[in-house]
Each structure stands twice: as C-alpha cells, then as structure tokens.
Write a protein that holds these residues in place. Sequence first.
Motif, PDB file in Angstrom:
ATOM      1  N   ILE A 160       0.868  -1.185   0.000  1.00 31.81           N
ATOM      2  CA  ILE A 160       0.000   0.000   0.000  1.00 31.81           C
ATOM      3  C   ILE A 160       0.903   1.233   0.000  1.00 31.81           C
ATOM      4  N   GLY A 161       0.844   2.008  -1.064  1.00 33.57           N
ATOM      5  CA  GLY A 161       1.645   3.232  -1.160  1.00 33.57           C
ATOM      6  C   GLY A 161       0.873   4.383  -0.532  1.00 33.57           C
ATOM      7  N   ALA A 162       1.195   4.672   0.727  1.00 29.00           N
ATOM      8  CA  ALA A 162       0.536   5.788   1.436  1.00 29.00           C
ATOM      9  C   ALA A 162       1.605   6.829   1.716  1.00 29.00           C
ATOM     10  N   ASP A 163       2.448   7.077   0.711  1.00 28.73           N
ATOM     11  CA  ASP A 163       3.633   7.910   0.933  1.00 28.73           C
ATOM     12  C   ASP A 163       3.449   9.352   0.467  1.00 28.73           C
ATOM     13  N   GLY A 164       2.214   9.821   0.509  1.00 26.83           N
ATOM     14  CA  GLY A 164       1.960  11.256   0.405  1.00 26.83           C
ATOM     15  C   GLY A 164       1.998  11.831  -1.006  1.00 26.83           C
ATOM     16  N   ILE A 165       1.833  13.145  -1.050  1.00 21.33           N
ATOM     17  CA  ILE A 165       1.628  13.833  -2.340  1.00 21.33           C
ATOM     18  C   ILE A 165       2.821  13.682  -3.291  1.00 21.33           C
ATOM     19  N   LYS A 166       4.055  13.546  -2.732  1.00 18.42           N
ATOM     20  CA  LYS A 166       5.221  13.373  -3.605  1.00 18.42           C
ATOM     21  C   LYS A 166       5.568  11.896  -3.766  1.00 18.42           C
ATOM     22  N   SER A 167       4.603  11.037  -3.603  1.00 18.22           N
ATOM     23  CA  SER A 167       4.787   9.576  -3.583  1.00 18.22           C
ATOM     24  C   SER A 167       5.905   9.031  -4.481  1.00 18.22           C
ATOM     25  N   HIS A 168       6.852   8.375  -3.864  1.00 13.55           N
ATOM     26  CA  HIS A 168       7.902   7.690  -4.607  1.00 13.55           C
ATOM     27  C   HIS A 168       7.297   6.512  -5.375  1.00 13.55           C
ATOM     28  N   ILE A 169       6.381   5.814  -4.732  1.00 12.87           N
ATOM     29  CA  ILE A 169       5.802   4.611  -5.348  1.00 12.87           C
ATOM     30  C   ILE A 169       4.968   4.978  -6.583  1.00 12.87           C
ATOM     31  N   ARG A 170       4.239   6.089  -6.502  1.00 13.33           N
ATOM     32  CA  ARG A 170       3.487   6.550  -7.688  1.00 13.33           C
ATOM     33  C   ARG A 170       4.463   6.856  -8.829  1.00 13.33           C
ATOM     34  N   GLY A 171       5.555   7.534  -8.511  1.00 17.03           N
ATOM     35  CA  GLY A 171       6.540   7.887  -9.538  1.00 17.03           C
ATOM     36  C   GLY A 171       7.187   6.665 -10.159  1.00 17.03           C
ATOM     37  N   GLU A 172       7.426   5.641  -9.340  1.00 14.23           N
ATOM     38  CA  GLU A 172       8.152   4.464  -9.839  1.00 14.23           C
ATOM     39  C   GLU A 172       7.250   3.502 -10.606  1.00 14.23           C
ATOM     40  N   HIS A 173       5.984   3.375 -10.192  1.00 16.07           N
ATOM     41  CA  HIS A 173       5.157   2.306 -10.766  1.00 16.07           C
ATOM     42  C   HIS A 173       3.864   2.761 -11.435  1.00 16.07           C
ATOM     43  N   PHE A 174       3.663   4.055 -11.536  1.00 12.12           N
ATOM     44  CA  PHE A 174       2.459   4.542 -12.210  1.00 12.12           C
ATOM     45  C   PHE A 174       2.913   5.572 -13.245  1.00 12.12           C
TER      46      PHE A 174
END
Length: 391
Positions: A156-170
């Motif tokens: 679960i990527g709950a790493d906020g507005i600058k999400s690393h996980i969003r950047g890496e996998h979306f």
Amino acid sequence: MMQKPLRVVIAGAGVGGLAAAHELVHRLGDRVHVRLLEAAHELRPQLGAGFSLSGGLQCLRQIPALSDELSKISSTPKLFRTVQEDGTLLASFPAKDLVGDPPALAQFMRDELQLTLAKTLPDGLVECGQRVVSVDKENRMLHTEKESDIPFDLLIGADGIKSHIRGEHFDKEWDREYSGLSMYYGVISNDEVKKHGDFRFQEGAITETVGKGNLQLSFQCGPSRDWTFAYAYRCAEPPADDEWATTDEALREKMSEITKFSSRAMHFGIYHTPPRSVSWVNDRIVLLGDAAHATTPFMGQGANQAIQDAACLGRLLSEDLTQIDAALQEFYKIREPVTSRIIKNSKFAGQLRTADSFMERTLRSIAYRIMFARDGALFKRIYQAETKPVI
Ligand SMILES: Cc1cc2nc3c(=O)[nH]c(=O)nc-3n(C[C@H](O)[C@H](O)[C@H](O)COP(=O)(O)OP(=O)(O)OC[C@H]3O[C@@H](n4cnc5c(N)ncnc54)[C@H](O)[C@@H]3O)c2cc1C
C-alpha cells in the motif's frame, strides 16, 4: 490447512497509512501480517498544525482501540462565523447540527492524531527510518534505505503527495500541480490569543475572514484549545522553501497581528494532483490517500478521504482474502469518483473563497448570502452530503 497470513507492507505513516494499518489489524486479525514503513526517523510531536475530521472521524471511531483515545485529543466547534477583513460580520450560526453526538466533526492537532494512531497499533508494527527506495513489482519485493528484500503480497503506497511509489510504478506524468494559492499555516497558544485578542479569533468558533485575494481561518484544536490559523492567498509562484519570516511586509500586515506570536508556523505552496484516468492499482501495488488523490485543503477533506480509503480497502479485503485483485479493483471503483469530485470542488472553493477581482468578490458575496441564510441551512446540507463516508 491454515492459510499463511497475507503480508501487507504499507509505505508511509501519515494519517492514511496509520488508518490503513488499524483497519487491517482490526478487520483481519491474524489473517494478515502488517509492516508499516515510515521514512522519518521518528514520529515527532510539534509537527504541522490542526485540521478537522468529519467522515474520516466516523470511520476511525468504528475501531474499538481508537474510539476513547480520539475523544481525549479532539475538540468540537460551537459556532461558524464569516467576517470581512474590516471586522464586519457576514454570517454566524451554531455548529451543533453538524457536530452531533458522538461528534461527526472534530478538530485535532495533526501530531497528536498521528502519535495516537501509532501508539494504539501493536508494538513494533510502525518502523521509522525505513524509507522505501525501490519496489520490484514482479518478485513482490521492496527495498528501504536500511533493509533489502522485504517481501510483500500487497504493497500500500501511502507515501503522500510526492509519492515515490506513484513515480516508480504509475504514470510518470501523474504528478502534483501548484494550485496558484500559497499559505501560511501555524499554531498560536490559547494564552497568547487571550492576551492579545483579535476579532478573527473568537473562543469556540471556526472563523473565516474573507479578504481581497485571500482568506484566513482560525479554530481551536484538541484539549489545549490552542489555535490553528491558516492564511491562504493568491500567488503566481509558490514559495521556494518552507519558511515563516516573510520579507513581504504588505502581505504580513494583512494577516492578523497576533500571528506573530505563533509557536510554530509554515509557509508553502498549495498543490493537488489533478484527477487522471490512471488506476491507483498496479498488480499488487495500490495507492492510498494523498499519493493517489491529493486535494487542496479548501473543503478540509484530504485526511478524511485518506482515512475513508483505508476503511474501504480494509472492508473489501476482509470480505474475501482469496479475491485480492478483485478487491483492489473494487476499491478503485468506489473511491475514485468521490475523491476526483472533491479535488475539483475544492479547487473551485479555493478560488471562490479567495475572490480577488470585483466580479469575483460580488459572486462570493452572493454565494455566501445564499449558503449562510437561515442559520446556514444550505451550507449544512452541502457539508453533510460532501462529508458522508463513502466506503
Ligand atoms: C494547510 C492544510 C490544511 C489541511 N486541512 C485538512 C483538514 O482540515 N481536514 C483534512 O481531512 N485534511 C486536511 N489537509 C490534508 C491532509 O493533511 C492530507 O491530505 C493528509 O495528511 C494526507 O495523508 P496521507 O497519509 O495520505 O499523506 P501524508 O500525511 O503526507 O503522509 C505520508 C507519509 O509517508 C512518508 N513517506 C514519504 N515517502 C516515503 C517513502 N519513500 N517511504 C516510506 N515513507 C515515506 C512521509 O514521511 C509521511 O509520513 C490539510 C492539508 C494542508 C496542507
């Protein structure tokens, strides 16, 4: 044969990640093994200021470990007021219909809420100093700054507005966007407010002061009843770094004098992530809270929606753990429309509330007159509809 517990890793111990951990532990018990990895080296007090919880509060209260703890750290408003910069009262009406009993609306200091959510989880579940740096989606393995090869069945990527996980996998293009509004946001002790006094700070009230191209909010939070103030203003470029001391005296003078006695204060640009047709689910990685749908704060809904994400995901997973992929799709289907609508409506609310030109201010006056007539009847209807949990 006993099923192995589902290994869930949550990245980020903000309100969203902590609420997700609570939901999973509460609803799934020993069917799940949760690790909550937080980048910060500790969850520190004195961080941030206050905010309101509404629909999110209603969800958190369903968790037995939390109900009493939340009452200890919250406070409720008695009055809503809107005033002009010169002190003219535009509207004032009691808050009791919206607050209810038990309260469906309450104010918290962010640090107290975060620490309370963390300390009521099982020992060792929250791991600080564990910044997620990469995720191997195929092998379901992630790496932090200090630990390699952490396996997961669900991340679960709950790493906020600058999400690393969003950047890496979306989608790489899917990023935060500056709203054209910046903000001063801080805390002033109740003693300082009593000592210096100001029409924008009335005991027990949430006061909104509307100006030309700006808006100031003040309200009390938690058992100390210290004050949070937020001053939002239009500004083409966001401030470069978080800072308080502004050299712009003209701007400083527009804020309430007593903000100079603040015990903590921040200055920052307000961002949101405009809704895009990109799913929040990529195989066994799912985004939640600001990582998926950061909104501007003008409807007070960011944390509320993060908590509702957590409740929705927890509910769906607990219904049938053999159908995780279907549960994730259903989660996105339920939560995307409501959060996208809030992002759009909050953007509009920010523009309306910080009206600048004569035309805009006329429109704001008309809108406020209609919304706040008859003890805020229309405002209350809209507020109740917008804050009702959708899980
Ligand atoms: C001025 C202002 C007023 C607001 N008022 C309200 C309000 O009244 N009501 C409301 O509901 N909302 C409000 N909000 C919004 C609310 O604060 C946010 O929406 C909410 O905190 C988002 O929670 P989150 O858990 O998704 O993200 P965050 O709180 O940002 O938490 C993310 C966490 O992830 C951690 N992290 C980051 N990267 C990594 C990594 N790579 N690995 C591990 N951990 C990582 C961070 O350290 C952080 O702890 C307001 C926001 C602002 C700015």
